[in-house]
Design an enzyme around this catalytic site. Sequence first.
Site, PDB file in Angstrom:
ATOM      1  N   ARG A   1      44.005  21.454 -10.028  1.00 60.10           N
ATOM      2  CA  ARG A   1      44.952  22.552  -9.829  1.00 60.10           C
ATOM      3  C   ARG A   1      45.947  22.532 -10.988  1.00 60.10           C
ATOM      4  NH1 ARG A   1      41.801  24.500  -7.021  1.00 60.10           N
ATOM      5  NH2 ARG A   1      41.941  25.135  -4.843  1.00 60.10           N
TER       6      ARG A   1
ATOM      7  N   HIS B   1      39.017  29.052 -14.294  1.00 54.85           N
ATOM      8  CA  HIS B   1      38.742  28.612 -12.909  1.00 54.85           C
ATOM      9  C   HIS B   1      37.299  28.935 -12.509  1.00 54.85           C
ATOM     10  CE1 HIS B   1      41.116  27.382  -9.132  1.00 54.85           C
ATOM     11  NE2 HIS B   1      39.864  27.022  -9.002  1.00 54.85           N
TER      12      HIS B   1
ATOM     13  N   GLU C   1      48.178  30.597 -13.156  1.00 52.60           N
ATOM     14  CA  GLU C   1      46.928  31.348 -13.305  1.00 52.60           C
ATOM     15  C   GLU C   1      46.806  32.552 -12.369  1.00 52.60           C
ATOM     16  OE1 GLU C   1      44.138  28.144 -12.185  1.00 52.60           O
ATOM     17  OE2 GLU C   1      43.564  29.366 -10.460  1.00 52.60           O
TER      18      GLU C   1
ATOM     19  N   ASP D   1      40.491  23.953 -16.586  1.00 52.50           N
ATOM     20  CA  ASP D   1      39.857  25.069 -15.874  1.00 52.50           C
ATOM     21  C   ASP D   1      40.884  25.752 -14.982  1.00 52.50           C
ATOM     22  OD1 ASP D   1      37.467  26.551 -15.059  1.00 52.50           O
ATOM     23  OD2 ASP D   1      37.739  25.573 -13.114  1.00 52.50           O
TER      24      ASP D   1
HETATM   25  P1  NAD Z   1      39.060  15.370  -1.783  1.00 49.41           P
HETATM   26  O1  NAD Z   1      40.040  15.662  -0.691  1.00 49.41           O
HETATM   27  O2  NAD Z   1      37.677  14.980  -1.431  1.00 49.41           O
HETATM   28  O3  NAD Z   1      39.650  14.237  -2.748  1.00 49.41           O
HETATM   29  C1  NAD Z   1      40.960  14.235  -3.192  1.00 49.41           C
HETATM   30  C2  NAD Z   1      41.326  12.785  -3.464  1.00 49.41           C
HETATM   31  O4  NAD Z   1      42.617  12.781  -4.062  1.00 49.41           O
HETATM   32  C3  NAD Z   1      41.393  11.920  -2.198  1.00 49.41           C
HETATM   33  O5  NAD Z   1      40.622  10.759  -2.364  1.00 49.41           O
HETATM   34  C4  NAD Z   1      42.879  11.597  -2.072  1.00 49.41           C
HETATM   35  O6  NAD Z   1      43.111  10.312  -1.515  1.00 49.41           O
HETATM   36  C5  NAD Z   1      43.310  11.648  -3.534  1.00 49.41           C
HETATM   37  N1  NAD Z   1      44.735  11.792  -3.707  1.00 49.41           N
HETATM   38  C6  NAD Z   1      45.655  12.363  -2.886  1.00 49.41           C
HETATM   39  N2  NAD Z   1      46.887  12.235  -3.400  1.00 49.41           N
HETATM   40  C7  NAD Z   1      46.746  11.550  -4.563  1.00 49.41           C
HETATM   41  C8  NAD Z   1      47.663  11.102  -5.548  1.00 49.41           C
HETATM   42  N3  NAD Z   1      48.969  11.301  -5.425  1.00 49.41           N
HETATM   43  N4  NAD Z   1      47.173  10.441  -6.619  1.00 49.41           N
HETATM   44  C9  NAD Z   1      45.850  10.204  -6.743  1.00 49.41           C
HETATM   45  N5  NAD Z   1      44.926  10.601  -5.836  1.00 49.41           N
HETATM   46  C10 NAD Z   1      45.383  11.271  -4.764  1.00 49.41           C
HETATM   47  O7  NAD Z   1      39.072  16.691  -2.701  1.00 49.41           O
HETATM   48  P2  NAD Z   1      37.935  17.186  -3.687  1.00 49.41           P
HETATM   49  O8  NAD Z   1      36.914  17.988  -2.943  1.00 49.41           O
HETATM   50  O9  NAD Z   1      37.465  16.042  -4.512  1.00 49.41           O
HETATM   51  O10 NAD Z   1      38.756  18.193  -4.602  1.00 49.41           O
HETATM   52  C11 NAD Z   1      39.797  17.748  -5.449  1.00 49.41           C
HETATM   53  C12 NAD Z   1      40.560  18.955  -5.943  1.00 49.41           C
HETATM   54  O11 NAD Z   1      39.719  19.720  -6.807  1.00 49.41           O
HETATM   55  C13 NAD Z   1      40.963  19.940  -4.832  1.00 49.41           C
HETATM   56  O12 NAD Z   1      42.202  19.579  -4.257  1.00 49.41           O
HETATM   57  C14 NAD Z   1      41.049  21.251  -5.552  1.00 49.41           C
HETATM   58  O13 NAD Z   1      42.392  21.446  -5.932  1.00 49.41           O
HETATM   59  C15 NAD Z   1      40.199  21.056  -6.810  1.00 49.41           C
HETATM   60  N6  NAD Z   1      39.052  21.966  -6.895  1.00 49.41           N
HETATM   61  C16 NAD Z   1      38.914  22.741  -8.006  1.00 49.41           C
HETATM   62  C17 NAD Z   1      37.816  23.590  -8.125  1.00 49.41           C
HETATM   63  C18 NAD Z   1      37.600  24.445  -9.362  1.00 49.41           C
HETATM   64  O14 NAD Z   1      36.773  25.365  -9.341  1.00 49.41           O
HETATM   65  N7  NAD Z   1      38.291  24.206 -10.467  1.00 49.41           N
HETATM   66  C19 NAD Z   1      36.890  23.670  -7.095  1.00 49.41           C
HETATM   67  C20 NAD Z   1      37.069  22.843  -5.978  1.00 49.41           C
HETATM   68  C21 NAD Z   1      38.148  21.998  -5.881  1.00 49.41           C
END
Ligand code: NAD
Length: 329
Positions: free
Chosen positions: A234, A295, A263, A258
Amino acid sequence: MNIAIFSRRHYEQESLQQAFTNSPYQLHFFDVHLNTSHAALAKGCDIVCAFVNDILDAHTLSLLAAGGTRLIALRCAGYNNVDLPTAHQLGIKVVRVPAYSPYAVAEHACALLLSLNRHIHKAYNRVRDSNFSIEGLVGFDLHNKIVGVIGTGEIGSVFCQIMAGFGCHVLAFDPHPNPHCRELGVDYVSLEHLLTHADIISLHCPLTPATKHLINADTLALCKASAVLINTSRGGLIDTQAVISALKRGQLAALGIDVYEEEATVFFEDQSNTVVTDDILMRLTTFPNVLITGHQAFLTHEALHNIAQTTRSNIDTYVANKPLVNEVF
Ligand code: NAD
């Protein structure tokens, strides 16, 4: 039952229509973003289906509630764009698609990294111009480099696996270490240790009040000047002004993003015939060592199929009054 689908794009129309074939719902597609100005379009719709840059703030949610909406079905994993306390106060439930293809996003992070490191974006343009000079295109081997992964959930753990495949030494920071990553040989360390030692830093944690501007002037000062920073998570995780300053001073070698913190008003639209007024984003596009995609990390056939299927299943579960496994609180 009526469903208002906001921010519809052509690339997802087919998968959504397939998922809702033979359904008892009437789908109303709107190309516009959901926000205060467009909430009235959902009047009479029990269910609103929204995407990442729709703005579900308190005002929009109260307009939706007044129009009869009781469920927000997000077609994405992140839910930082929803005022959850207000939604709950108004009796609106919120569901999401927690995982649709971690491979899509992790592979895109890898694509940004490889493109930046091997200057593919520059080489592509040179060769099209019959310029076959390779001056200025020196990269580095990923093999044996230290990769720092912040957030090792669904996407971060796949990214760790890909980097381990390149022969990198993977460091990670996550308050909840992932046993699968440990099995891969990932070393969990403090954030400071990770930032200080990593040659490549990739962000995969959610945007929360605790992670907003996780990458800022202070944390950038810890990084190696040769570090490459990748963000597919994000935009708000990075203080963009601070990153621009670091790039200008040569304190960061390259940036691949991305996502961008402002955005919402720019991405997902063709702005090629308009004057983009976001000077920070435009400054970023001038750096030769910055690669930006709009994105699209999630954008694979597999992910679109899974998003549509889980959205249908979330809605069916709500209508059947069964426990909502993908509800967010
Ligand atoms: P997820 O919930 O499976 O994993 C997130 C991880 O981040 C967890 O293990 C959590 O413990 C950890 N976390 C929480 N707070 C933290 C901190 N302060 N420091 C370090 N780690 C921390 O989520 P995911 O499915 O892996 O997705 C991650 C992110 O990717 C989503 O939150 C979303 O914002 C982003 N995303 C982007 C796209 C894109 O198209 N660019 C698509 C999907 C998701």
